[in-house]
Design an enzyme around this catalytic site. Structure first.
Site, PDB file in Angstrom:
ATOM      1  N   LYS A 101       0.848  -1.199   0.000  1.00  0.00           N
ATOM      2  CA  LYS A 101       0.000   0.000   0.000  1.00  0.00           C
ATOM      3  C   LYS A 101       0.885   1.252   0.000  1.00  0.00           C
ATOM      4  O   LYS A 101       2.082   1.177   0.299  1.00  0.00           O
ATOM      5  CB  LYS A 101      -0.914  -0.015   1.218  1.00  0.00           C
TER       6      LYS A 101
ATOM      7  N   TYR B 107      16.357  30.039   8.594  1.00  0.00           N
ATOM      8  CA  TYR B 107      15.146  30.737   9.027  1.00  0.00           C
ATOM      9  C   TYR B 107      15.076  30.843  10.548  1.00  0.00           C
ATOM     10  O   TYR B 107      15.440  29.903  11.257  1.00  0.00           O
ATOM     11  CB  TYR B 107      13.900  29.983   8.564  1.00  0.00           C
TER      12      TYR B 107
END
Ligand SMILES: *Cc1c(COP(=O)(O)O)cnc(C)c1O
Length: 381
Positions: A36, A266
Site C-alpha cells: 500500500k 530561518y
C-alpha cells in the site's frame, strides 16, 4: 553520478531478501507482501515485481486505485484491497480482479449485490476487529456472524483477517487478547485462510502466524522488533533483523564559512559559536526530510557525522561539515541522509516519528535509482 539535487536508491534485492527472511520464520505458512501507499513510498511498480520474482503471490494494497495500478505490473498475482469496497468504483474490483476486504456485514451485502450484478461469484476477504477499533466487523457483528454463518451465504471468504494494535510490543497484553478473539472467530467463520500478523506480529511467535502473514514495513527495512521487551523471535538487543532497502543522498550545493555572531537559516535558530564550515544540501521538508529534524538530526559525509544546523528549509538543509576534508565537503559531493549506518529508524527517532512515516513521506522530487545488492543482500544465502 547524477545531475539531480538528491538521489534515492532502492535496493530491490534487499526487499526480496527481507521477504524471504520473513517467509522463513513462518514454517510452512504463506507470506504476503503489503505494498500500500506505493510500497511505503519505495515504488510499488518496482517492488511488486521484485517480490513476485522472490515467490510472493499475495499482495495487499489500501485502495482500489492502488490495486488497479499494481495489476498493470502483476497480471497473475492475487491483489487484496484492505480499505475495502468504498475506496473506489465497485467496477474496479471486477475489471482488475481485485479482492475487497469486507469490513462490515453491510459490506457483505454490498458485495453480494455486486456479484449478482456482474453475474460473477468472486471471493472476498473479511476483516474482523479484535481490538484495534479501526476497520472490520465490531464485536457485535462478529458474534452475530459466529452464531449464524449463513449471513455469508453465497459469498466465498478467502482471507479471514484481523490486525494487531501492539505487535511491536511483545509484552502488551492486547496481543494475546486479540489472538484469542481471532482464533475463536476463525474456528467458527468459514474461510479459506486466516491471517493476523503484520511485520511485528511475525516475531510474536508461531501462534500468531495462522495461514498467511501480511508484512509491510519490515520488507522495506523498518525494524519489526524495536523493543523494549524482547519477544520470542527477537534478536539480542533489539537489533534489526532486516536489511536496509533505501539509501538517500542530498547533493552539496554550496559550502560556506560562518563565524560568530552569524546565524544559519530561518528564524536565526542556530548561532555559530566558533568559526565553522556549512554545507547546504539539496533536500528539505518538501522532500519528506522533516522540519522536526531541524537542529537535532545528522547526515553522513564520507563516513563522518555531520549535524543538521538551523531549521530545515523547503528545499535545502544546512549541515555542519567543520573538520571534514575539503575534498569531501565541496559542492557536488553527497551527504547521506539515510544509509545502512544511519537507517530509517534512526532518522525517524531524530524526527520524532516512526520509520513508516519517513518512508511514506519520501519525496516525489528525488531522482530514483533501483538497484540490486548495494546493502549486502548479495552476501546472504
Ligand atoms: C499496513 C497493514 C499491514 C502491514 O503492516 P506492517 O506493520 O507494515 O507490517 C498489515 N495489515 C493491515 C490491515 C494493514 O493495514
Amino acid at each position: 553520478m547524477t545531475d539531480a539535487a538528491a538521489l534515492l536508491t532502492v535496493d530491490l534485492a534487499a526487499v526480496a531478501e527481507n521477504w524471504r527472511r520473513l517467509k522463513a520464520r513462518l514454517g510452512g505458512g504463506a507470506c504476503a507482501g503489503v505494498v500500500k501507499a506505493d510500497a511505503y513510498g519505495l515504488g510499488a511498480a518496482h517492488v511488486g515485481p521484485a517480490l513476485y520474482a522472490a515467490g510472493c503471490r499475495t499482495f495487499f494494497v489500501a485502495l482500489a486505485a492502488e490495486g488497479a495500478a499494481l495489476r498493470e505490473v502483476l497480471p497473475d498475482a492475487e491483489i487484496h484491497v484492505l480499505g475495502g469496497l468504498l475506496t473506489g468504483p465497485v467496477d474496479d474490483f471486477f475489471t482488475h480482479n481485485l479482492v475487497p476486504v469486507l469490513n462490515s456485514l453491510n459490506d457483505v451485502s454490498l458485495w453480494r449485490a455486486a456479484c449478482d450484478k456482474y453475474s460473477a461469484r468472486r471471493p472476498a476477504d473479511l476483516h474482523i476487529d479484535t481490538g484495534m477499533s479501526r476497520l472490520g466487523l465490531d464485536a457485535g457483528e462478529t458474534t452475530r456472524l459466529k452464531d449464524d454463518p449463513s449471513l455469508l451465504a453465497g459469498i466465498e471468504i478467502d482471507v479471514l483477517m484481523s490486525h494487531l494494535a501492539c505487535a511491536d510490543d511483545p509484552a502488551h497484553p492486547l496481543n494475546k487478547a486479540q489472538r484469542g478473539r481471532f482464533a475463536e472467530a476463525a474456528a467458527r467463520i468459514p474461510a479459506r485462510r486466516a491471517s493476523l500478523a503484520n511485520s511485528s506480529g511475525i516475531f510474536l511467535g508461531a501462534d500468531y502466524h495462522f495461514d498467511l502473514a501480511r508484512p509491510g514495513a519490515a520488507l522495506y527495512g523498518v525494524n519489526p522488533t524495536p523493543g523494549p521487551t524482547p519477544g520470542p523471535g527477537h534478536m539480542p538487543g533489539g537489533a534489526n533483523p532486516m536489511l536496509q532497502a533505501v539509501r538517500l543522498r542530498a547533493k552539496i550545493l554550496q559550502v560556506r564559512r560562518v563565524a560568530p555572531p552569524d546565524t544559519v537559516g530561518y528564524g536565526a535558530a542556530y548561532t555559530a559559536q566558533e568559526p565553522m564550515t556549512i554545507a547546504v544540501a539539496g533536500a528539505g521538508y518538501a522532500d519528506g526530510y522533516f522540519r522536526s529534524i531541524s537542529n537535532t538530526g545528522h547526515g553522513v559525509l564520507n563516513g563522518r557525522r555531520t549535524p543538521v544546523v538551523g531549521r530545515i528549509s523547503m528545499d535545502l538543509t544546512a549541515f555542519d561539515v567543520s573538520g571534514a576534508a575539503e575534498a569531501d565537503a565541496r559542492p557536488g559531493a553527497w551527504i547521506d541522509l539515510i544509509n545502512s549506518d544511519h537507517d530509517v529508524d534512526a532518522l525517524a527517532r531524530e524526527a520524532g516519528t516512526i520509520g513508516y512515516e519517513i518512508l511514506t513521506a519520501l519525496g516525489a522530487r528525488y531522482e530514483r535509482a533501483y538497484v540490486s545488492g548495494v546493502n549486502g543482500a548479495e552476501d546472504t544465502p
